[in-house]
Enzyme design. Structure first.
Site, short mmCIF file in Angstrom:
data_model
loop_
_atom_site.label_atom_id
_atom_site.label_comp_id
_atom_site.label_asym_id
_atom_site.label_seq_id
_atom_site.Cartn_x
_atom_site.Cartn_y
_atom_site.Cartn_z
N HIS A 63 0.85 -1.06 -0.04
CA HIS A 63 0.15 -0.16 0.00
C HIS A 63 0.94 1.22 0.04
CE1 HIS A 63 1.13 0.13 4.31
NE2 HIS A 63 0.47 1.53 4.06
N HIS A 78 1.71 6.81 -0.81
CA HIS A 78 0.90 6.18 -0.05
C HIS A 78 -0.25 5.74 -1.16
CE1 HIS A 78 -2.11 4.77 2.90
NE2 HIS A 78 -1.01 4.85 3.90
#
Length: 156
Positions: A63, A78
């Site tokens: 992620h 992110h």
């Protein structure tokens, strides 16, 4: 003379200032200055390096990843908001921590349908994380292609 540096789009989409990310950790710049990219509607997304340098950490869930350029600039990408909760589902890691990469090298592949079906926002913050290291951060809010300049800054 201070050198002007650039961050590049990790994928095609719409760029906004990080202050517009619907998550206070990013919008209040707790992790640093920068921008965010909302991907174009695609079923699959390849997230690429926004700078050249070392992949300091590729999170095992895929992620997020952190990088450091040869100038020492530290960047966090992110992918989506709260996507760590997926525990890696929908994410395929394409590069490893410790690897040296160039702008545009693929780092993570994302199955957008999986992420969206789970209810997560795919807006992707790209932030300069080392406090006091950068100044004059300017975000170019617009639609971009992968590897277009999204943010310029100077070393403090």
């Amino acid at each position: 003379m201070t050198k002007k540096l650039e961050l590049y789009a990790p994928f095609a989409g719409s760029v906004v200032d990080v202050s517009e990310v619907p998550d206070p950790v990013f919008s209040q710049k707790m992790l640093g200055e920068g921008c965010a990219v909302q991907p174009e509607e695609l079923s699959e997304l390849v997230v690429c390096a926004p700078i050249s340098g070392e992949l300091v950490k590729v999170f095992k869930t895929g992620h997020a990843f952190a990088m450091r350029s040869s100038d020492g600039v530290e960047v966090l990408v992110h992918v989506g908001l709260e996507t760590v909760e997926l525990k890696g589902e929908g994410f395929t890691i394409l590069a490893e921590s410790g690897q040296t990469v160039n702008v545009g090298d693929p780092i993570v592949k994302v199955d957008i349908a999986t992420v969206k079906a789970a209810g997560y926002n795919m807006i992707t913050p790209v932030v300069l994380t080392k406090r006091g290291q950068t100044k004059d951060v300017q975000v170019k809010a617009r639609t971009v292609q992968s590897q277009d300049t999204v943010c310029t800054f100077k070393l403090a």
